[in-house]
Design an enzyme around this catalytic site. Structure first.
Site, PDB file in Angstrom:
ATOM      1  N   ASP A  98       0.840  -1.206   0.000  1.00 22.16           N
ATOM      2  CA  ASP A  98       0.000   0.000   0.000  1.00 22.16           C
ATOM      3  C   ASP A  98       0.870   1.248   0.000  1.00 22.16           C
ATOM      4  O   ASP A  98       0.665   2.178  -0.793  1.00 22.16           O
ATOM      5  CB  ASP A  98      -0.897   0.028   1.241  1.00 22.16           C
ATOM      6  CG  ASP A  98      -1.929  -1.087   1.283  1.00 22.16           C
ATOM      7  OD1 ASP A  98      -3.108  -0.810   1.029  1.00 22.16           O
ATOM      8  OD2 ASP A  98      -1.550  -2.226   1.610  1.00 22.16           O
TER       9      ASP A  98
ATOM     10  N   GLU B  86      -5.492   7.331   0.225  1.00 25.00           N
ATOM     11  CA  GLU B  86      -5.933   6.650   1.438  1.00 25.00           C
ATOM     12  C   GLU B  86      -4.866   6.626   2.520  1.00 25.00           C
ATOM     13  O   GLU B  86      -5.172   6.722   3.703  1.00 25.00           O
ATOM     14  CB  GLU B  86      -6.356   5.213   1.128  1.00 25.00           C
ATOM     15  CG  GLU B  86      -6.818   4.486   2.384  1.00 25.00           C
ATOM     16  CD  GLU B  86      -7.400   3.127   2.135  1.00 25.00           C
ATOM     17  OE1 GLU B  86      -8.062   2.605   3.047  1.00 25.00           O
ATOM     18  OE2 GLU B  86      -7.201   2.577   1.039  1.00 25.00           O
TER      19      GLU B  86
ATOM     20  N   THR C 155      -7.283  -4.512   0.368  1.00 27.85           N
ATOM     21  CA  THR C 155      -6.051  -5.038   0.965  1.00 27.85           C
ATOM     22  C   THR C 155      -6.235  -6.459   1.492  1.00 27.85           C
ATOM     23  O   THR C 155      -5.325  -7.288   1.409  1.00 27.85           O
ATOM     24  CB  THR C 155      -5.566  -4.105   2.095  1.00 27.85           C
ATOM     25  OG1 THR C 155      -5.334  -2.794   1.548  1.00 27.85           O
ATOM     26  CG2 THR C 155      -4.271  -4.612   2.706  1.00 27.85           C
TER      27      THR C 155
ATOM     28  N   ILE D  19      -4.022   0.368  -2.825  1.00 24.88           N
ATOM     29  CA  ILE D  19      -4.518  -1.006  -2.905  1.00 24.88           C
ATOM     30  C   ILE D  19      -5.938  -1.001  -2.356  1.00 24.88           C
ATOM     31  O   ILE D  19      -6.155  -0.930  -1.154  1.00 24.88           O
ATOM     32  CB  ILE D  19      -3.666  -2.020  -2.119  1.00 24.88           C
ATOM     33  CG1 ILE D  19      -2.267  -2.146  -2.728  1.00 24.88           C
ATOM     34  CG2 ILE D  19      -4.352  -3.391  -2.134  1.00 24.88           C
ATOM     35  CD1 ILE D  19      -1.420  -3.232  -2.086  1.00 24.88           C
ATOM     36  N   ASP D  20      -6.884  -1.042  -3.259  1.00 25.76           N
ATOM     37  CA  ASP D  20      -8.288  -1.176  -2.871  1.00 25.76           C
ATOM     38  C   ASP D  20      -8.567  -2.667  -2.737  1.00 25.76           C
ATOM     39  O   ASP D  20      -8.440  -3.421  -3.701  1.00 25.76           O
ATOM     40  CB  ASP D  20      -9.180  -0.552  -3.946  1.00 25.76           C
ATOM     41  CG  ASP D  20     -10.650  -0.627  -3.588  1.00 25.76           C
ATOM     42  OD1 ASP D  20     -10.968  -0.608  -2.386  1.00 25.76           O
ATOM     43  OD2 ASP D  20     -11.480  -0.701  -4.515  1.00 25.76           O
TER      44      ASP D  20
ATOM     45  N   ASP E  77      -6.554   5.167  -4.276  1.00 27.02           N
ATOM     46  CA  ASP E  77      -6.479   4.042  -3.343  1.00 27.02           C
ATOM     47  C   ASP E  77      -5.374   3.138  -3.867  1.00 27.02           C
ATOM     48  O   ASP E  77      -5.547   2.453  -4.881  1.00 27.02           O
ATOM     49  CB  ASP E  77      -7.804   3.280  -3.275  1.00 27.02           C
ATOM     50  CG  ASP E  77      -7.849   2.340  -2.069  1.00 27.02           C
ATOM     51  OD1 ASP E  77      -6.763   1.954  -1.589  1.00 27.02           O
ATOM     52  OD2 ASP E  77      -8.949   1.996  -1.616  1.00 27.02           O
TER      53      ASP E  77
END
Length: 334
Positions: free
Chosen positions: A45, A68, A126, A123-124, A121
């Site tokens: 991320d 994010e 996770t 990593i949408d 984002d």
């Protein structure tokens, strides 16, 4: 074409971030830290946000990025080893990167919603990333509340050639991109060979599928199932993590994605980075996206969609029927 520079930059940055994420996922078998909101975050991320924010800052220095993640976790004295791991991964793509650079690039994503901004984002999904399932790198450009460019990089996504689908012969690892007024496209992450996609126009409800979140806490699955049945969808739902669900609707793999407020968290409001890129993909593919009351999602004010309740994503043709069914099944408090 309008926004061609932004489109190309978004594709390149998301693709590079996807490569980093896949390397981490399969070579390192990452573990997760827990953020203040109890959601997980990994070195992938942080690394993906650093790479994308660096690219945006260089190409469009005046544009804020609403991402994010932030680097506060990595600035703690007991997280030096985590920062070093993130830096080492970023250096695979950007050899000259230093820990200080990485922290600054991540925090470039601490911008505010304005007249023109990007939302990210890194990593949408996770949890899907950690399980070896679906996840997406989601990036979108917004001007005056209107989404202008959206990119989803989905390294684990593969579509079947099903009735109604416009995605043909797709390999695992897909990138989807849309520019307002120019349609939506899909291409393999491994090669820039785009093909146009559209939502399904199939008329047989026996072929209809709907998608929803893997995590039961991310919606009201009982109500979602009732609404799907009310509009004639008899097939079991497809459960996916991330905005890959938007991709499924845009490419004709499904006709409906519902994310309705959970009874356990009725006051929850969705975050903009969880939806912006997917919204423009579905709309440019010919579909429709609103909240559960038929109102457009409002990306002009805050990091949360405070004036919207739930999300309804469809091929457009069934949207009014879905909203009517929702009105019949909704709780009075919603």
């Amino acid at each position: 074409m309008a926004y061609e520079a932004e489109r190309q930059l978004a594709i390149e940055a998301a693709t590079l971030a996807a490569q980093l994420c896949e390397t981490i996922r399969w070579e390192i078998v990452p573990t997760a830290l827990e953020k203040d909101d109890r959601s997980p975050v990994t070195i992938a991320d942080f690394g993906a946000q650093a790479i994308i924010c660096r690219a945006l800052a260089a190409a469009f220095p005046e544009d804020p990025v609403v991402g994010e993640e932030d680097a506060a976790e990595l600035r703690q004295s007991d997280r030096v080893d985590i920062l070093q791991q993130v830096t080492a991964q970023v250096q695979r793509c950007i050899p000259e990167a230093t820990p200080a650079d990485v922290l600054d690039w991540i925090d470039h994503g601490n911008g505010a919603v304005g007249q023109r901004y990007w939302t990210l984002d890194p990593i949408d999904g996770t949890k899907g990333f950690l399980r070896g399932d679906q996840y997406a790198i989601a990036l979108a450009l917004i001007e005056n509340g209107d989404i202008k460019v959206g990119v989803l990089a989905c390294p684990a996504l593969q579509f079947e050639n099903t009735a109604g689908s416009t995605a043909e012969n797709t390999e695992a690892g897909l990138l989807l991109v849309a520019v307002r007024g120019e349609g939506a496209q899909l291409m393999p992450l491994s090669s820039p060979a785009p093909q146009p996609i559209q939502v399904t126009t199939a008329v047989s409800t026996g072929q209809f599928r709907f998608v929803e979140s893997v995590e039961a806490s991310h919606g009201n699955q009982a109500q979602q199932s009732a609404v799907a049945q009310a509009v004639g969808i008899t097939q079991p739902s497809i459960r996916m993590d991330s905005q890959a669900k938007y991709a499924a609707v845009a490419a004709g793999q499904a006709v409906l994605y519902l994310r309705l407020p959970s009874p356990k968290t009725p006051d929850y409001r969705e975050k903009i980075w969880d939806h912006a890129a997917g919204v423009i993909l579905v709309e440019e593919a010919g579909g429709q996206v609103t909240d559960m009351h038929g109102q457009p999602l409002d990306f002009s004010k805050d990091i949360r969609l405070n004036d919207n309740r739930g999300v309804v994503v469809s091929n457009g043709a069934i949207h009014a029927t879905v909203l009517a069914a929702l009105a019949q099944t909704a709780s009075p408090t919603l």
